[in-house]
Design a protein around this motif. Structure first.
Motif, mmCIF file in Angstrom:
data_model
loop_
_atom_site.group_PDB
_atom_site.id
_atom_site.type_symbol
_atom_site.label_atom_id
_atom_site.label_comp_id
_atom_site.label_asym_id
_atom_site.label_seq_id
_atom_site.Cartn_x
_atom_site.Cartn_y
_atom_site.Cartn_z
ATOM 1 N N SER A 95 0.710 -22.905 -4.699
ATOM 2 C CA SER A 95 0.931 -24.042 -5.578
ATOM 3 C C SER A 95 -0.337 -24.901 -5.501
ATOM 4 N N PRO A 96 -0.851 -25.369 -6.653
ATOM 5 C CA PRO A 96 -0.283 -25.325 -7.998
ATOM 6 C C PRO A 96 -0.471 -23.975 -8.688
ATOM 7 N N LEU A 97 0.157 -23.853 -9.861
ATOM 8 C CA LEU A 97 -0.043 -22.706 -10.741
ATOM 9 C C LEU A 97 -0.608 -23.231 -12.056
ATOM 10 N N ASN A 98 -1.809 -22.752 -12.400
ATOM 11 C CA ASN A 98 -2.563 -23.320 -13.513
ATOM 12 C C ASN A 98 -2.776 -22.325 -14.641
ATOM 13 N N VAL A 99 -3.042 -22.886 -15.823
ATOM 14 C CA VAL A 99 -3.451 -22.112 -17.000
ATOM 15 C C VAL A 99 -4.865 -22.552 -17.355
ATOM 16 N N ALA A 100 -5.781 -21.580 -17.488
ATOM 17 C CA ALA A 100 -7.160 -21.891 -17.867
ATOM 18 C C ALA A 100 -7.566 -21.043 -19.069
ATOM 19 N N ILE A 101 -8.490 -21.577 -19.852
ATOM 20 C CA ILE A 101 -8.982 -20.932 -21.076
ATOM 21 C C ILE A 101 -10.494 -20.789 -20.986
ATOM 22 N N SER A 102 -11.013 -19.691 -21.574
ATOM 23 C CA SER A 102 -12.463 -19.477 -21.641
ATOM 24 C C SER A 102 -12.810 -18.825 -22.968
ATOM 25 N N SER A 103 -13.943 -19.201 -23.510
ATOM 26 C CA SER A 103 -14.417 -18.559 -24.745
ATOM 27 C C SER A 103 -15.315 -17.361 -24.457
ATOM 28 N N ASP A 104 -15.827 -17.275 -23.216
ATOM 29 C CA ASP A 104 -16.772 -16.204 -22.892
ATOM 30 C C ASP A 104 -16.403 -15.416 -21.632
ATOM 31 N N GLY A 105 -15.312 -15.759 -20.984
ATOM 32 C CA GLY A 105 -14.919 -15.082 -19.753
ATOM 33 C C GLY A 105 -15.668 -15.555 -18.523
ATOM 34 N N GLN A 106 -16.555 -16.519 -18.691
ATOM 35 C CA GLN A 106 -17.368 -17.021 -17.571
ATOM 36 C C GLN A 106 -17.089 -18.489 -17.269
ATOM 37 N N ASN A 107 -16.962 -19.277 -18.303
ATOM 38 C CA ASN A 107 -16.743 -20.715 -18.151
ATOM 39 C C ASN A 107 -15.288 -21.017 -18.482
ATOM 40 N N TRP A 108 -14.546 -21.474 -17.459
ATOM 41 C CA TRP A 108 -13.107 -21.658 -17.586
ATOM 42 C C TRP A 108 -12.750 -23.140 -17.540
ATOM 43 N N LYS A 109 -11.754 -23.521 -18.316
ATOM 44 C CA LYS A 109 -11.277 -24.900 -18.335
ATOM 45 C C LYS A 109 -9.763 -24.900 -18.198
ATOM 46 N N ASP A 110 -9.243 -25.639 -17.219
ATOM 47 C CA ASP A 110 -7.799 -25.769 -17.073
ATOM 48 C C ASP A 110 -7.217 -26.526 -18.264
#
Length: 331
Positions: free
Chosen positions: A273-288
């Motif tokens: 814990s915690p359990l997060n969701v992250a997004i990336s446009s290139d597979g390298q730079n991730w944003k929660d």
């Protein structure tokens, strides 16, 4: 009363800050014939969303079986047992880590593991031709073929199903498995890491816009690890850390229809814990973009994630080893 008021305010603020993309969140079931559960999987079939997981007295108990539920009209059906570890000689072993995959225009395949422990288990599969209502007899996979070990396969342009896999019998090592005929015949790569300097299991596969593949995986090295393949999974670059923390816990990831990538992971080096969701446009730079759970000392783990045909993202995960939780998001 004042404490409850501020708790409600905090909950509302947390939802606005972190949950604005979450459309719904609910348990797949409130009660079940088993006290413990883990390792859910998700798939979309022509009949709707289907989820499966393993459940029993506790992980590794011989009564652990594979259970399945159907999501139709925004409601989950009562869990039903679809596979167990009863052997021909009457002995029973626990089952592990189901993975569902819908062959386009063909059968729904349920992959799972059978055996006393992860360093001794073997791969199995069953087939359904009616969206998971009924299942064929179990088929044992060839030696050293386990099927997708935790996370879903990907269908390549040439019709090959690439299954992200790993083994635990000689340290923790990744490999890829391939089948061109829906699991009838198989091939696989050698181990992608030595299991000593880099210890990793349970990869997920992302599809990059240049035709390359990227894997992201669980590790004992504090971070989610990654690797790139330029030849459709036959060979891979050396594993290296992402910026995402990993407390030696399962993850899942998928490439969305618009080319972005989403990953579900525990954003910590210790605990689940915690359990997060992250997004990336290139597979390298991730944003929660969302926090699904953040209760201190809770266990929220082993996520599965897919994007349905309507664009909605479906996520399931283990909730305190007692229930499977289902979240629907728009991204």
């Amino acid at each position: 009363m004042k404490k409850l008021f501020y708790l409600c305010l905090f909950s509302m603020a947390f939802f606005v800050a972190h949950g604005q993309k979450i459309q719904s969140a609910a348990f797949i079931y409130e009660s079940a014939p088993f006290p413990s559960c883990h390792a859910s999987t998700l798939v979309e079939t022509p009949q709707g969303i289907v989820a499966a997981w393993f459940g029993g007295t506790y992980e590794k108990h011989p009564d652990v079986a594979i259970w399945l539920s159907y999501f139709q009209n925004d409601t989950w059906s009562k869990p039903v047992e679809v596979a167990n570890g009863i052997q021909g000689n009457g002995k029973r072993y626990p089952l592990w880590n189901p993975v569902l995959f819908q062959m386009p225009g063909k059968e729904l395949i349920l992959f799972y593991k059978d055996g006393p422990a992860p360093d001794e288990w073997w791969g199995m599969l069953k087939r359904s031709f009616d969206g998971g209502k009924t299942w064929s007899a179990a088929e044992r996979l060839p030696k050293d073929i386990y099927g997708p070990i935790k996370n879903k396969p990907e269908l390549l342009a040439d019709g090959t199903l690439i299954c992200p896999s790993s083994s635990e019998d000689h340290d923790w090592r990744l490999h890829m498995e391939f089948t061109k005929d829906g699991g009838k015949t198989w091939s696989r790569t050698e181990a992608l890491n030595d299991g000593v300097t880099t210890s990793a299991i349970q990869p997920s596969i992302l599809k990059l816009p240049d035709g390359k593949l990227q894997l992201v995986c669980r590790s004992e090295n504090d971070f989610v690890l990654q690797s790139i393949s330029a030849d459709q999974g036959k060979s891979w670059s050396a594993l290296k850390p992402t910026t995402l923390l990993n407390p030696n816990s399962g993850i899942d990831a998928v490439t969305l229809k618009d080319g972005r990538h989403i990953i579900i992971y525990n954003n910590t080096k210790k605990g689940r814990s915690p359990l997060n969701v992250a997004i990336s446009s290139d597979g390298q730079n991730w944003k929660d973009v969302a926090v699904l759970e953040n209760e201190p000392n809770g266990e929220f783990s082993y996520p599965a994630v897919i994007q349905a045909a309507d664009g909605k993202v479906h996520i399931t995960y283990t909730w305190k080893r007692k229930k499977i939780k289902h979240v629907v998001m728009t991204l």
